[in-house]
Scaffold this motif. Structure first.
Motif, PDB file in Angstrom:
ATOM      1  N   LEU A 129      40.637  37.267  44.767  1.00 42.08           N
ATOM      2  CA  LEU A 129      41.366  37.040  43.526  1.00 42.08           C
ATOM      3  C   LEU A 129      42.282  38.183  43.123  1.00 42.08           C
ATOM      4  O   LEU A 129      43.113  38.019  42.237  1.00 42.08           O
ATOM      5  CB  LEU A 129      40.363  36.764  42.397  1.00 42.08           C
ATOM      6  N   ASP A 158      43.105  39.191  39.402  1.00 45.72           N
ATOM      7  CA  ASP A 158      42.437  38.171  38.588  1.00 45.72           C
ATOM      8  C   ASP A 158      40.933  38.119  38.844  1.00 45.72           C
ATOM      9  O   ASP A 158      40.259  37.187  38.374  1.00 45.72           O
ATOM     10  CB  ASP A 158      43.044  36.791  38.878  1.00 45.72           C
ATOM     11  N   TYR A 171      37.089  38.525  38.475  1.00 44.18           N
ATOM     12  CA  TYR A 171      36.216  38.608  37.309  1.00 44.18           C
ATOM     13  C   TYR A 171      35.008  39.499  37.629  1.00 44.18           C
ATOM     14  O   TYR A 171      34.715  39.772  38.785  1.00 44.18           O
ATOM     15  CB  TYR A 171      35.753  37.211  36.873  1.00 44.18           C
ATOM     16  N   ASN A 213      31.727  26.792  46.471  1.00 45.69           N
ATOM     17  CA  ASN A 213      32.914  27.652  46.530  1.00 45.69           C
ATOM     18  C   ASN A 213      33.805  27.465  45.299  1.00 45.69           C
ATOM     19  O   ASN A 213      34.306  28.441  44.725  1.00 45.69           O
ATOM     20  CB  ASN A 213      33.715  27.363  47.796  1.00 45.69           C
ATOM     21  N   SER A 214      34.020  26.206  44.918  1.00 44.95           N
ATOM     22  CA  SER A 214      34.907  25.935  43.788  1.00 44.95           C
ATOM     23  C   SER A 214      34.339  26.462  42.483  1.00 44.95           C
ATOM     24  O   SER A 214      35.101  26.824  41.572  1.00 44.95           O
ATOM     25  CB  SER A 214      35.168  24.428  43.686  1.00 44.95           C
ATOM     26  N   LEU A 241      35.591  29.973  42.549  1.00 46.14           N
ATOM     27  CA  LEU A 241      36.994  30.155  42.938  1.00 46.14           C
ATOM     28  C   LEU A 241      37.117  30.940  44.240  1.00 46.14           C
ATOM     29  O   LEU A 241      38.042  31.732  44.429  1.00 46.14           O
ATOM     30  CB  LEU A 241      37.772  30.868  41.826  1.00 46.14           C
ATOM     31  N   LEU A 242      36.193  30.701  45.166  1.00 41.82           N
ATOM     32  CA  LEU A 242      36.159  31.444  46.421  1.00 41.82           C
ATOM     33  C   LEU A 242      36.217  30.474  47.598  1.00 41.82           C
ATOM     34  O   LEU A 242      36.279  29.249  47.422  1.00 41.82           O
ATOM     35  CB  LEU A 242      34.897  32.307  46.490  1.00 41.82           C
ATOM     36  N   THR A 243      36.178  31.047  48.797  1.00 43.72           N
ATOM     37  CA  THR A 243      36.195  30.267  50.032  1.00 43.72           C
ATOM     38  C   THR A 243      35.004  30.662  50.902  1.00 43.72           C
ATOM     39  O   THR A 243      34.206  31.528  50.528  1.00 43.72           O
ATOM     40  CB  THR A 243      37.499  30.497  50.811  1.00 43.72           C
TER      41      THR A 243
END
Length: 232
Positions: A41, A44, A46, A120-121, A124-126
């Protein structure tokens, strides 16, 4: 003396709790998780807070319910331990019908694989930035092409054959045209050569021949047998 006794009691309680805790480093049915928030990110990213840990536990409880619908997993059934500041930790999953037993690592892996996109969602990762150590990244299902591969290969081969045939025909036509042009040029050169002295010689010979014929056709009076000439 009291301080030493208190430290001893605290150490014993900590050892007992650690021995009784099902979650610990290298747990047989546990998994290590590594998160790369900055990599994924950037600015951005967190902060990893207890609320994020709660979300992870809730997401894993959802994945377990999705995989084993007969068991009602709760957030408390997902135990997290050994957290590090660089956002890594271990977790195990307890059975809701028997909290003293852990869900096998193989079942946990299958549950994670089934709900990997949802997990993952949520963060907000893969697969690369939310890593379950020991569980390979989820592979996308192969996309079936609309046209069968053998038909594509057949079309390529036939196209190459057709192109070669067209090139062969075109080259032969061009060669024929070149040959015709060369023959026409040679014929023109031959015609130009015959119209020179050779033709004049031939014409002169013809005239001489025609003159001799004409001379041969004339009568010589000196050798005539006419009686009017021989009589004296």
């Amino acid at each position: 003396m009291r301080k030493m006794f208190g430290k001893l009691i605290f150490g014993l309680l900590w050892a007992i709790s650690a021995a009784q805790s099902p979650c610990q480093t290298d747990a047989s049915d546990g998994y290590k998780v590594r998160l790369s928030l900055q990599t994924a990110l950037g600015s951005d990213a967190y902060d990893w807070t207890p609320n994020e840990v709660f979300l992870f536990r809730a997401t894993l409880a959802f994945a377990m319910r999705n995989h084993l619908p007969d068991l009602e997993f709760r957030v408390d059934d997902v135990v997290v331990c050994e957290e590090t500041p660089r956002v890594s930790f271990w977790f195990v999953v307890r059975r809701p019908d028997d909290p003293e037993r852990l869900v096998g690592g193989a079942e946990v892996e299958l549950a994670i694989r089934k709900s990997r996109k949802r997990i993952n969602s949520a963060f907000l990762l893969t697969d690369r930035t939310l890593e379950f150590v020991g569980i390979a990244p989820t592979l996308l299902a192969p996309v079936a092409p609309a046209t069968p591969p053998w038909l594509i290969a057949f079309g390529v081969v036939m196209g190459a054959v057709g192109a070669g045939f067209v090139v062969l025909v075109a080259s032969s036509v061009i060669q024929k045209r070149r040959t015709k042009k060369e023959n026409a040029a040679n014929a023109t050169e031959d015609d130009d050569g015959e119209s020179g002295p050779s033709k004049r010689l031939e014409n002169g010979g013809a005239r001489r021949q025609s003159g001799s014929v004409a001379n041969d056709g004339l009568a010589n009076d000196g050798f005539s047998d006419d009686e009017r000439v021989t009589q004296m």
